[in-house]
Design a protein around this motif. Structure first.
Motif, PDB file in Angstrom:
ATOM      1  N   TRP A  22     -46.497  25.525 -18.291  1.00 17.98           N
ATOM      2  CA  TRP A  22     -47.980  25.007 -18.174  1.00 17.98           C
ATOM      3  C   TRP A  22     -48.656  25.575 -18.992  1.00 17.98           C
ATOM      4  O   TRP A  22     -49.702  24.938 -19.926  1.00 17.98           O
ATOM      5  CB  TRP A  22     -48.542  24.847 -16.801  1.00 17.98           C
ATOM      6  N   SER A  23     -48.606  26.831 -19.231  1.00 19.72           N
ATOM      7  CA  SER A  23     -49.625  27.702 -20.119  1.00 19.72           C
ATOM      8  C   SER A  23     -49.402  26.970 -21.540  1.00 19.72           C
ATOM      9  O   SER A  23     -50.440  27.021 -22.215  1.00 19.72           O
ATOM     10  CB  SER A  23     -49.274  29.228 -19.886  1.00 19.72           C
ATOM     11  N   TYR A  24     -48.318  26.767 -22.205  1.00 21.89           N
ATOM     12  CA  TYR A  24     -48.012  26.262 -23.402  1.00 21.89           C
ATOM     13  C   TYR A  24     -48.616  24.709 -23.399  1.00 21.89           C
ATOM     14  O   TYR A  24     -49.626  24.551 -24.552  1.00 21.89           O
ATOM     15  CB  TYR A  24     -46.689  25.996 -23.824  1.00 21.89           C
ATOM     16  N   THR A  25     -48.520  24.091 -22.651  1.00 21.29           N
ATOM     17  CA  THR A  25     -49.227  22.526 -22.614  1.00 21.29           C
ATOM     18  C   THR A  25     -50.803  22.672 -22.482  1.00 21.29           C
ATOM     19  O   THR A  25     -51.435  21.992 -23.394  1.00 21.29           O
ATOM     20  CB  THR A  25     -48.869  21.847 -21.185  1.00 21.29           C
ATOM     21  N   ARG A  26     -51.310  23.510 -21.587  1.00 22.56           N
ATOM     22  CA  ARG A  26     -52.635  23.669 -21.587  1.00 22.56           C
ATOM     23  C   ARG A  26     -53.254  24.271 -22.943  1.00 22.56           C
ATOM     24  O   ARG A  26     -54.463  23.672 -23.518  1.00 22.56           O
ATOM     25  CB  ARG A  26     -53.101  24.795 -20.457  1.00 22.56           C
ATOM     26  N   ASP A  27     -52.747  25.088 -23.613  1.00 20.90           N
ATOM     27  CA  ASP A  27     -53.119  25.778 -24.949  1.00 20.90           C
ATOM     28  C   ASP A  27     -52.945  24.657 -25.944  1.00 20.90           C
ATOM     29  O   ASP A  27     -54.076  24.581 -26.719  1.00 20.90           O
ATOM     30  CB  ASP A  27     -52.013  26.804 -25.147  1.00 20.90           C
ATOM     31  N   VAL A  28     -52.010  23.854 -25.931  1.00 23.76           N
ATOM     32  CA  VAL A  28     -51.949  22.730 -26.996  1.00 23.76           C
ATOM     33  C   VAL A  28     -53.064  21.905 -26.795  1.00 23.76           C
ATOM     34  O   VAL A  28     -53.775  21.247 -27.935  1.00 23.76           O
ATOM     35  CB  VAL A  28     -50.578  21.934 -26.900  1.00 23.76           C
ATOM     36  N   PHE A  29     -53.401  21.221 -25.676  1.00 30.00           N
ATOM     37  CA  PHE A  29     -54.432  20.141 -25.361  1.00 30.00           C
ATOM     38  C   PHE A  29     -55.795  21.148 -25.594  1.00 30.00           C
ATOM     39  O   PHE A  29     -56.626  20.186 -26.051  1.00 30.00           O
ATOM     40  CB  PHE A  29     -54.409  19.801 -23.899  1.00 30.00           C
ATOM     41  N   ASP A  30     -55.997  22.307 -25.396  1.00 29.35           N
ATOM     42  CA  ASP A  30     -57.353  23.014 -25.814  1.00 29.35           C
ATOM     43  C   ASP A  30     -57.456  22.851 -27.364  1.00 29.35           C
ATOM     44  O   ASP A  30     -58.454  22.459 -27.631  1.00 29.35           O
ATOM     45  CB  ASP A  30     -57.217  24.288 -25.431  1.00 29.35           C
ATOM     46  N   ARG A  31     -56.637  22.896 -28.131  1.00 28.92           N
ATOM     47  CA  ARG A  31     -56.358  22.908 -29.331  1.00 28.92           C
ATOM     48  C   ARG A  31     -56.785  21.562 -30.205  1.00 28.92           C
ATOM     49  O   ARG A  31     -57.341  21.325 -31.018  1.00 28.92           O
ATOM     50  CB  ARG A  31     -55.428  23.616 -30.263  1.00 28.92           C
ATOM     51  N   VAL A  32     -55.824  20.568 -29.379  1.00 23.86           N
ATOM     52  CA  VAL A  32     -56.010  19.134 -29.950  1.00 23.86           C
ATOM     53  C   VAL A  32     -57.359  18.808 -29.576  1.00 23.86           C
ATOM     54  O   VAL A  32     -58.189  18.004 -30.359  1.00 23.86           O
ATOM     55  CB  VAL A  32     -54.942  18.267 -29.183  1.00 23.86           C
ATOM     56  N   GLY A  33     -57.963  19.307 -28.286  1.00 24.30           N
ATOM     57  CA  GLY A  33     -59.332  18.851 -28.060  1.00 24.30           C
ATOM     58  C   GLY A  33     -60.438  19.188 -29.021  1.00 24.30           C
ATOM     59  O   GLY A  33     -61.343  18.549 -29.386  1.00 24.30           O
TER      60      GLY A  33
END
Length: 211
Positions: A22-33
């Motif tokens: 999950w930590s990877y997924t959350r980080d990706v969406f933070d940067r996409v956001g």
């Protein structure tokens, strides 16, 4: 047993055989956001990552996000090696694939620049006789063309019986559209998915197939 009923097997990849921390997924969406100037909640990231709401493009449009803007941003923020190192193998899936003595393939929406490092990092590429990554040219599940392409690459005869296993409605649809049986493995609480996915078989883990 279900496992002994088929001449060949196809599997989805993400959410079916493997998953990312999950930590990877959350980080990706933070940067996409940050790229889109539109933050994503944990729930939105979960829905899009796992396809819990069905077709992702439809979900994006419902939230007022153009898919043609989202996907380039998303892929730009995915690092293949970091993604691979954050990916783990579902043990029930590993046990099933290792037990199969028939041709086995993967049909995935995950793009080749991400799929190849994941399979290499987990040291499972040689488990599969073919790996097919969906593209605009080949089609996207539930379109049957990627599935048919995988079947062709397996080299099985026309009378062979096959099954496709996946965690999403698009996997079930692709199986049925290609004339295969389907197995839906539900790795999420159906209440969080918000819909019931039907299949020829519905299990919580692949270990349930023996029952």
């Amino acid at each position: 047993m279900v496992v002994d009923s088929y001449d060949f097997w196809l599997f989805d990849l993400d959410g079916t055989l493997v998953d990312a921390e999950w930590s990877y997924t959350r980080d990706v969406f933070d940067r996409v956001g940050d790229r889109l100037d539109r933050p994503f909640t944990d729930r939105e990231a979960e829905v899009l990552w796992h396809g819990l709401g069905g077709a992702r493009d439809d979900q994006l449009r419902e939230w007022g996000i153009e898919p043609t803007e989202f996907w380039p941003a998303f892929h730009a923020e995915e690092d293949p090696q970091i993604r691979a190192e954050a990916t783990y193998l579902h043990e029930d899936a590993a046990d099933l694939v290792r037990s199969l003595e028939t041709p086995v393939g993967v049909v995935t929406h995950c793009q080749s620049f991400l799929t190849d490092p994941v399979l290499q990092h987990l040291d499972i590429r040689d488990w599969f006789d073919t790996v097919v990554c969906c593209t605009d040219e080949l089609g996207w599940k539930p379109d049957p063309m990627p599935v048919r392409h995988a079947v062709d690459e397996l080299g099985v005869d026309a009378q062979s019986t096959g099954v496709l296993a996946g965690d999403g409605s698009s996997d079930v649809g692709a199986a049925w559209n290609a004339g295969l049986d389907s197995i839906h493995v539900e790795r999420h609480d159906p209440a969080r998915r918000g819909q019931c996915v039907l299949g020829d078989y519905r299990v919580q883990t692949f270990s349930d197939l023996d029952e």
